[in-house]
Enzyme design. Structure first.
Site, PDB file in Angstrom:
ATOM      1  N   ASP A 168       0.889   3.843  -3.264  1.00 43.27           N
ATOM      2  CA  ASP A 168       0.545   5.256  -3.127  1.00 43.27           C
ATOM      3  C   ASP A 168       1.529   6.129  -3.904  1.00 43.27           C
ATOM      4  OD1 ASP A 168      -0.832   7.569  -1.645  1.00 43.27           O
ATOM      5  OD2 ASP A 168       1.244   7.804  -0.997  1.00 43.27           O
ATOM      6  N   GLU A 176       0.835  -1.203   0.000  1.00 51.24           N
ATOM      7  CA  GLU A 176       0.000   0.000   0.000  1.00 51.24           C
ATOM      8  C   GLU A 176       0.872   1.258   0.000  1.00 51.24           C
ATOM      9  OE1 GLU A 176      -2.808   2.411   3.153  1.00 51.24           O
ATOM     10  OE2 GLU A 176      -2.482   0.264   3.449  1.00 51.24           O
ATOM     11  N   ASP A 228      -7.410   1.146   0.371  1.00 51.43           N
ATOM     12  CA  ASP A 228      -6.032   0.767   0.704  1.00 51.43           C
ATOM     13  C   ASP A 228      -5.599  -0.451  -0.113  1.00 51.43           C
ATOM     14  OD1 ASP A 228      -6.040   2.795   2.553  1.00 51.43           O
ATOM     15  OD2 ASP A 228      -6.325   1.485   4.291  1.00 51.43           O
ATOM     16  N   GLU A 232      -4.457   0.553  -3.555  1.00 55.47           N
ATOM     17  CA  GLU A 232      -3.074   1.028  -3.572  1.00 55.47           C
ATOM     18  C   GLU A 232      -2.096  -0.140  -3.481  1.00 55.47           C
ATOM     19  OE1 GLU A 232      -3.044   5.540  -1.839  1.00 55.47           O
ATOM     20  OE2 GLU A 232      -3.042   3.924  -0.358  1.00 55.47           O
TER      21      GLU A 232
END
Length: 240
Positions: free
Chosen positions: A60, A56, A127, A130
């Site tokens: 990002d 994650e 989440d 990502e």
């Protein structure tokens, strides 16, 4: 320890295959995909070796870079502030959640007992999106991630209302100029319905090719839809 029935395992396997088809990306190392789909609560209860938190974190950063890259190329006349505003709309939690739901990701995220990916306003699902991007980056490098994220950006642009400032006609013009294809030309091909409530049909040509079609209650809205259609077609042919 969590136990999963053979039926559940078959469902999970089929779901992973469907997810990869929707992504138009096939993992070389499916262990990365499994990790992306593993929430920390599931890892704790099942004894799994890894969860998706590190992916994650990576995803990002990859999403922000790729979104910046794509916007920079598409909007070659936009100022820094406008690019930053558009990027913020592409990388926010709501955007990630809408994409995750569209590709069928949310039900596949493995969580501990009593926890659902759709809980916490869908934060676990966003989440997970990502983490999935991070896994694709590790599996296929930046080019692999970029091929998926071009479609991600187009998905977000298609659902972005005009009042958010996204102008598909300008985006299409920037895209075709970048490729040396000439300027797009819009033409009303038909007007349907009564005079008080017409529907305009518009096609946009680039060179000798009809690049996209659209319709709407006004000429402007039909041109916007035609531009979006043309961008979708061009993006679908980009870089695998």
């Amino acid at each position: 320890m969590l136990c999963r029935s053979p039926e559940r395992e078959r469902w999970f396997s089929d779901g992973r295959n469907q997810l990869q088809r929707r992504l138009e990306y096939t993992f070389r190392d499916e262990a990365l995909l499994l990790t992306a789909l593993t929430h920390s609560s599931y890892a704790y209860e099942s004894g799994a070796r890894a969860d998706n938190e590190r992916l994650e974190f990576l995803g990002d950063a990859v999403l922000e870079l790729a979104a910046s890259h794509i916007l920079y190329l598409r909007h070659d006349t936009a100022e820094e502030g406008e690019l930053s505003r558009l990027r913020a709309l592409l990388v926010c939690e709501e955007a990630l959640l809408s994409w995750a739901r569209a590709i069928g990701l949310c039900p596949l995220i493995r969580t501990g007992r009593g926890l659902s990916p759709e809980e916490s306003d869908g934060a676990l699902c966003a989440d997970g999106a990502e983490a999935l991007i991070g896994a694709i980056f590790l599996d296929g490098g930046y080019d692999g991630a970029l091929s998926v994220l071009r479609r991600y950006v187009q998905f977000q642009m298609d659902r972005m209302p005009e009042h958010e400032g996204y102008d598909p006609k300008s985006a299409l013009q920037a895209l075709v100029q970048q490729r040396g294809l000439g300027l797009p030309v819009y033409e009303v091909s038909n007007v349907l319905g009564p005079d008080h409530a017409p529907t305009f049909e518009v096609r946009v040509t680039v060179g000798d090719i009809v690049a996209g079609k659209g319709n709407g209650p006004s000429k402007k809205s039909a041109e916007f839809q035609a531009a979006k259609d043309a961008i979708s077609r061009l993006v679908a042919g980009e870089g695998g």
